[in-house]
Structure formats: C-alpha cells, structure tokens
Motif scaffolding. Structure first.
Motif, PDB file in Angstrom:
ATOM      1  N   SER A 245      39.243  56.637  35.314  1.00 63.84           N
ATOM      2  CA  SER A 245      40.827  56.584  35.528  1.00 63.84           C
ATOM      3  C   SER A 245      41.190  58.361  35.269  1.00 63.84           C
ATOM      4  N   PHE A 246      40.379  58.975  34.156  1.00 63.21           N
ATOM      5  CA  PHE A 246      40.961  59.620  33.898  1.00 63.21           C
ATOM      6  C   PHE A 246      40.258  60.968  33.883  1.00 63.21           C
ATOM      7  N   SER A 247      39.978  60.625  34.288  1.00 64.71           N
ATOM      8  CA  SER A 247      38.518  61.851  34.752  1.00 64.71           C
ATOM      9  C   SER A 247      38.664  62.143  36.605  1.00 64.71           C
ATOM     10  N   ASP A 248      39.117  61.300  37.116  1.00 65.74           N
ATOM     11  CA  ASP A 248      39.960  60.751  38.128  1.00 65.74           C
ATOM     12  C   ASP A 248      41.514  61.877  38.348  1.00 65.74           C
ATOM     13  N   SER A 249      42.175  62.085  36.992  1.00 66.75           N
ATOM     14  CA  SER A 249      43.216  62.801  37.370  1.00 66.75           C
ATOM     15  C   SER A 249      43.755  63.511  36.481  1.00 66.75           C
ATOM     16  N   ILE A 250      42.191  64.240  36.842  1.00 68.43           N
ATOM     17  CA  ILE A 250      42.529  66.481  36.316  1.00 68.43           C
ATOM     18  C   ILE A 250      41.281  66.904  37.766  1.00 68.43           C
ATOM     19  N   PRO A 251      42.843  68.165  38.310  1.00 69.82           N
ATOM     20  CA  PRO A 251      43.285  68.698  39.412  1.00 69.82           C
ATOM     21  C   PRO A 251      41.602  69.642  39.190  1.00 69.82           C
ATOM     22  N   GLU A 252      40.910  70.222  40.389  1.00 67.93           N
ATOM     23  CA  GLU A 252      39.743  70.682  40.323  1.00 67.93           C
ATOM     24  C   GLU A 252      39.390  72.035  39.449  1.00 67.93           C
ATOM     25  N   ASP A 253      40.637  73.044  39.358  1.00 67.37           N
ATOM     26  CA  ASP A 253      41.322  74.090  39.119  1.00 67.37           C
ATOM     27  C   ASP A 253      41.552  74.268  37.746  1.00 67.37           C
ATOM     28  N   ALA A 254      41.562  72.786  37.580  1.00 62.70           N
ATOM     29  CA  ALA A 254      42.710  72.835  35.770  1.00 62.70           C
ATOM     30  C   ALA A 254      42.220  73.761  34.632  1.00 62.70           C
ATOM     31  N   THR A 255      43.001  74.556  33.818  1.00 63.66           N
ATOM     32  CA  THR A 255      42.244  75.383  32.807  1.00 63.66           C
ATOM     33  C   THR A 255      42.589  74.534  31.744  1.00 63.66           C
ATOM     34  N   ALA A 256      40.961  74.662  30.858  1.00 66.01           N
ATOM     35  CA  ALA A 256      41.152  74.389  29.123  1.00 66.01           C
ATOM     36  C   ALA A 256      42.312  73.736  29.168  1.00 66.01           C
ATOM     37  N   ALA A 257      43.590  75.023  28.984  1.00 59.98           N
ATOM     38  CA  ALA A 257      44.894  74.300  28.126  1.00 59.98           C
ATOM     39  C   ALA A 257      46.216  73.011  29.174  1.00 59.98           C
ATOM     40  N   GLU A 258      45.735  73.154  30.006  1.00 56.25           N
ATOM     41  CA  GLU A 258      46.026  71.741  30.545  1.00 56.25           C
ATOM     42  C   GLU A 258      45.154  70.888  30.823  1.00 56.25           C
ATOM     43  N   ILE A 259      44.245  70.848  31.573  1.00 54.62           N
ATOM     44  CA  ILE A 259      43.286  69.403  30.828  1.00 54.62           C
ATOM     45  C   ILE A 259      43.083  68.485  29.511  1.00 54.62           C
ATOM     46  N   LEU A 260      43.991  69.671  28.662  1.00 58.39           N
ATOM     47  CA  LEU A 260      43.791  69.199  26.604  1.00 58.39           C
ATOM     48  C   LEU A 260      45.440  68.411  27.502  1.00 58.39           C
ATOM     49  N   LEU A 261      46.338  69.051  27.823  1.00 61.79           N
ATOM     50  CA  LEU A 261      48.089  68.824  27.924  1.00 61.79           C
ATOM     51  C   LEU A 261      47.950  67.635  28.320  1.00 61.79           C
ATOM     52  N   LEU A 262      46.858  67.338  29.552  1.00 57.37           N
ATOM     53  CA  LEU A 262      46.880  65.871  30.047  1.00 57.37           C
ATOM     54  C   LEU A 262      46.180  64.723  29.745  1.00 57.37           C
ATOM     55  N   PHE A 263      45.576  65.093  28.713  1.00 62.13           N
ATOM     56  CA  PHE A 263      44.513  64.306  27.812  1.00 62.13           C
ATOM     57  C   PHE A 263      46.075  63.766  26.764  1.00 62.13           C
ATOM     58  N   LEU A 264      46.696  64.634  26.014  1.00 62.27           N
ATOM     59  CA  LEU A 264      47.856  63.912  25.658  1.00 62.27           C
ATOM     60  C   LEU A 264      48.234  63.472  25.484  1.00 62.27           C
TER      61      LEU A 264
END
Lengths: 195, 195, 195, 195
Positions: free
Chosen positions: B69-88
């Motif tokens: 469910s987590f990896s599914d919610s990551i957009p293809e073109d997200a930057t590292a910062a964006e992904i980290l924020l998503l994770f947090l």
DNA sequence: CATGAATGAGAGTTCATTCAT
DNA sequence: GATGAATGAACTCTCATTCAT
C-alpha cells in the motif's frame, strides 16, 4: 494509620517495585506482591486495594526519590555541556539496564490508562525534562559551548530520541554502541563532537 | 485445510486484528476472539492454539498488506524530498490514529517476548525502514535537495524520533501540531524547511 | 453394509486393537482411533458409535482368532504334561509381553462394565480355560503323569494363579524368573518337577 | 497449614476415598471431589493439585490405618494356623465387599503409573504380605500345624492366588463359596483341612 | 458412503476479594 | 491490625457428536 503501618506501607511499596521491575505491570497479581512481601493476602488489602493503586504509589515514591539523586550528582562548577553529557549518560545507563527499571511497567500501565493530559504524571515528567534540557542548551549557547537557533526544538528532539531509544531497548534491543551513535548524532546537531 | 477454511482463517485474523487494536495484546483472551468472530469455543482452536499465534499471524498479514500500500501511493516522478515527506505523513497518520492500529499490542507483546535479535520481526522492520530512509536521503543529497554528511546517522535518527513519537502518542498523548513540530525540526536538520 | 465396508470395518478394528493395546481402554478416545486409522471423524461413526462398541468387537475378533492358534500349535502325539507346559508357556509369554496385549484394556473395561455373570465374556473364557486345564490334568492323572485328587480344584487354582500373575505383571511388575518360580510351585503340587 | 486445615485435609481425603471407591481412579475428576466434599472449586486446590496427588495420599492414609487394625484383631494366644485363617478371612471380606474398597481404583492407577519397582508402594505391600504369610507358615511347620517344604514358595503362591481372586472379583465376579473353595484348596496344600 | 468443519458441554486452574478469628 | 482459608468468576483447552456438502 499509625506510625508502624507507614513503615509497612513503605516496605510493601519497595518490595512491589522489584516485582513490577521484574514482571512489568500486567503480569503482576496481588498474589505476586503478597508472596514477594511475605505477608498475608488480607494484610495487603489493608493498605492497598489493587495493583493499580500500588503501582501508582510506587511511581510517586520513585519520582520523589529520583529528583534529588540526579541534581546531587552534578559538580558545582560543571559547564552546560558537561551537565548535558551527564544527563545523557544517566539516561543511557537507565535504558541499558538489563532488568530494566520500571520502564516496561510504566509503558504497560499507561497504554491502558490515559489520565487526562493535564494530570498525566508521565507527561509532567517528560515536559519537565524537556525544560531542563532546554535551559541547559540555552546556557550552553550563551557561553559558546553549543550552536543552536531553536533551543526548545532541540530539547524536545533530544527527549523524543531518548524515548525512541528507550522503547527500542525494550522491544528490538539495542547495544551500548547503538545508543552512543544516536547520542553523538544529536550532539553533533548542537555543534559539538564528544568523547 | 481447504479453500473454505482458508477464508475462515483470514476472517478470524481480520476480526482478531480489531480486537488486538482495541485491547492491546495481554488483555485479549481466546474467549474475546471467539466472541468477536461469533464462532464456537472449540471452533477457534481448529485454526489457532493461542492468542500469541493469532497475534503473530495478524502481524504477518499486516506486514504483507502494508508493504504494497505504501509503494503504491508514490507517484512515478516524485523527488526524494517528496517521497520522504510522503513517508513521514504516512507515519504521522498512523501514529495519530485514535484507535491506534496495532502499536499498543505490538509493544505489549514484544515487552514480554524477545525473539533472538536476528529473527525479531520488529527489528527487521525497523532496519528496513532505516535503509529506505537512508537511500532517500542519499538520493536527495545527490540532486541537491538535502544537505547531510551522515546519511545513515540521519536516517536512524529519524526513525528513533518516530519511535519516540509513537510511544509518546500511546502514553502521554500528542497532538497533530506536536508531531509536525518534531518532523520539521528533523527536516531542518537536512537543510530544508517544509510546508 | 456392503462387501467393501466389511473390509473397512475389519481395518478399523485391527487398528483400534493396537490403540487399545497401547493405551488401555479409558485413555482411548474416538479421536485417537480416527487418527490411528487415518479416516474422517464422521467416517468412524458410520461403523461404530462409541469406543465401547469398538472395544467389544475387538475382543470378539480376538477370541475368534485366538482359539485356533493355540490348538494348532499342539503336536499330535503330545502327552498331557507336555500340553500343559505348552499352555503355561503360552500364558507366560503373553503376560510378560512388554506392550502387553489387551490385558490392561480388558481389565479397565470390565472394572466399569459388569455384564450379567452369565453373559460375561471374560467369565466364559476363564471357565473354558479351567475346563481345558482340568481335562488335561485328568488325562495326566490317568496315565500316571500327575498326582492329584481334586483335578477341578487344581485347574481352578492354576487359573487363579495365572490371573494373579497377570495383574501383578501390570501393576507391580514381574520378571521371567518370578513367573517360572510360581509355575514350578504349582506344577510340583501336581507331583512333577519340570525343566 | 494450621491445625484446622489439617482437619480439613483429612476430611477431604476421607471423602475422596469414597469417591474413588465408587468410581475408580480415572473416572474421578477434581469436580467430583469438590462436589462430594461440598467445598468450592478453588478450595480444593488449596490442599491438592491433582486427583493423582489426592489418590496417593488416600492410599498412604489407608495403609497407615490398615496396618494397625489387622494386628489389633489377633488374639494373644492364637496359633499360626488361626492367624493365617484370620488373615485369609480378612482378605476374603475385603475382596467380596460389593462397593469394593479401593481395589479397582488402585489397579486403574497403577496400570498407567509405573513407579520404579523399588519404590512401588503396591509391590512393597505385596512383598510385606508375602513375608508375613511366610513367617506364619514357618511357625506353623515348626509346631506341626502345617506340612510344607517350601514356605517361601507357598507364601508367594497364596498371595498370587489372592491377587487372582481379587482381580476376578472385580471383573468376572466371584461368590463367597467360590473364594472358600480356592482358599481351602490352598490350605490343603499345607496339609490341613479347615472349617 | 465419506468428509471434516463446527458446536458446546465440561474439566482444569488461577486469582481477586472477602471474612471469621 | 493481621491472618489465611474459602469462595466463585473467568479462562483455557479437549472431545464426542452432528451435519451440510
């Protein structure tokens, strides 16, 4: 309750503390405490009516005793950095203790019992610690020992890291080196490297 | 065990998860689960022989589902910062959930049961998360999003702070703002301010 | 019940016999038999409705088979003394068998279930044995092998001693030598010493 | 455990004895004893932790009481033959008692529980009885009451016959006359006819 | 015929709590 | 005050027995 029974009450609390330390909160029964104290079942009920009450009084006793012992160990002429290090060392010692103090029991108890935030003793203690650390950092910044533009934030951060280490010690385990690494990282955030 | 009973086993696990979520681990009896599932006393024993076994299988199930469910919610073109924020953000959501997921039960269980460090599923999960965060930070450093000269240390620090927040949410309570403040502090350590 | 199911019934009885032999009567549950036979729970109930019924049919089966095997082993030209010795040796072998036949189960069953004396299969068997031994002794007396003025009494005595040895083997234990001593004593009462 | 609870323990043992007498060993549950004693479920566990423990203590109690009662009933000036007859009568009475003492329970228990031969209380009792009978026979031979050239063998034989009668009484049934016939046969082997 | 999931009664055991002494 | 025996509720776990498929 006369003079004599106050002695006994203290005796029970001290003994019960060991029991909670060894078994946490939920695993402890009135029977366990009765047996550890080597008193009669009915006898215990003359002083306490539940493990919960005993536990809360154990905590109160701990806090009263604990406060002094730390401030006593600080040398008169210590610098802010020295005191902070002392504090962290103390915390480290605490969280690495194998038969680990009351941590486990405390967590277990507060998982199930959420006193209103205002009167939550755990919160009070946490906030108090944050304040102490904050003051220390401020003092350190003033005399050039630390670099920090958000002392309150840094203090809170340190306390949360400590909480994280504490719970990790109880669940996934942690080594002395592991703790050191974390503390060093945090201290480096304050602009210092340490021994 | 046929197709049908596999369905039932899953049904029990799902129902049991709610029970553990509500009551933690130690407070849950086989009877509780029997009643929640509305099956017979003996029926439960056809599938599981203890609350411990049920709990561990609930955890396994959770992990399997959670990963995707987590990896599914990551957009293809997200930057590292964006992904980290998503994770947090994900972590924040999790730790603020009022009827808070399994956290309480998990802690309670692992207080009493220390699988050898190597096979401790909690440790595995923790280490895996550290690694993910570390890779994110490294990626962010490379393309100039973050500043950091100890990516591994920073990653570990973030995870311990999260642990601290998690346990605090369960014991002393914490507000959404309180979490934000901590996360911001941590992110500032990586050289960024955030929304 | 068709041809096929008679096979299955026999299979169940044979398997159940082993179970009773190993565990006695009371310790055996329908579940035990189901598992030993590797059939379904419901399946067993198609043939039998209780351990008691199974046990009684096992006994019947045993008796039918047992009768032949002994008389088969007697040489045509054996003397009375020789046959008696053969019989006693057979009994000795039986009662010393470690995993001791059905003895234990039989006793256990008949402790609780007293069929009217007339139809008690155990009594029938006992009386039949007494008769056989009596005939043997009479034959032996006639041709001078034995000395005995109360053949019926002697026969009964032998059988009761055997019962005593059998129960002792099951409770206080007995050695091969112990059995020999008893049998020799009894035989000496018939006026003969033995190999 | 004070004076009072010793009384209660004895009360439980006495009541339990009746239960074992009626139902054997395996059929007796803690609940049965609780109900017979009319005490609470938990109450029984204050004194005993299993039916096995209760049973073994019942046996011990029996043995202690039994020893005296027999020797008490022997007249000062009795001859060996008289004492032997007394002993056999006692045994006969015992084995014919309808609700037959503990015999059934004892057998049932020792079918499943084989204490090492040395410490098997049943064996001890058996051996002790053999010895007593042997001494009696020897005494009888000396003063011309009995004729016997293997007193030890004769004693053992008598005891095994008694065992055979005992188990037969429990399984195939036996009449008072039946017992008499056997005992007479055995006594005739010692050279005497009896009333 | 055969299967095996499901049920529910019943035994075991532990403790919080009370109460007569 | 203190004792500890007694109670009874609550859990755990196992099987005989049934029944839909």
């Amino acid at each position: 309750m006369g003079e004599k029974s106050i002695q006994k009450k203290k005796y029970i609390l001290k003994t019960a503390k060991d029991v909670f330390t060894e078994k946490g909160f939920k695993n402890v029964t009135m029977k366990d405490i009765v047996e550890a104290c080597d008193i009669s079942r009915g006898g215990l009920y003359l002083y306490f009516e539940s493990t919960e009450q005993i536990f809360l009084e154990v905590l109160k006793m701990e806090n009263e005793e604990g406060e002094d012992s730390f401030s006593d160990s600080i040398p008169e002429d210590a610098t802010a950095a020295e005191i902070l290090l002392l504090f962290l060392k103390e915390q480290k010692k605490e969280l690495l203790r194998k038969k680990n103090s009351l941590t486990k029991a405390v967590y277990e108890y507060f998982f199930d019992n959420h006193p209103p935030r205002k009167s939550n003793p755990l919160k009070k203690q946490f906030d108090a610690s944050v304040l102490i650390v904050e003051k220390l950092i401020e003092a350190g910044v003033e005399n050039g020992e630390f670099v920090c533009d958000d002392c309150a934030g840094a203090a809170r951060n340190i306390m949360y890291v400590l909480e994280g280490l504490k719970i990790s010690a109880q669940t996934i385990g942690i080594t002395s080196d592991g703790v050191d690494k974390e503390l060093l990282f945090v201290l480096r955030g304050l602009g210092i490297g340490t021994d």
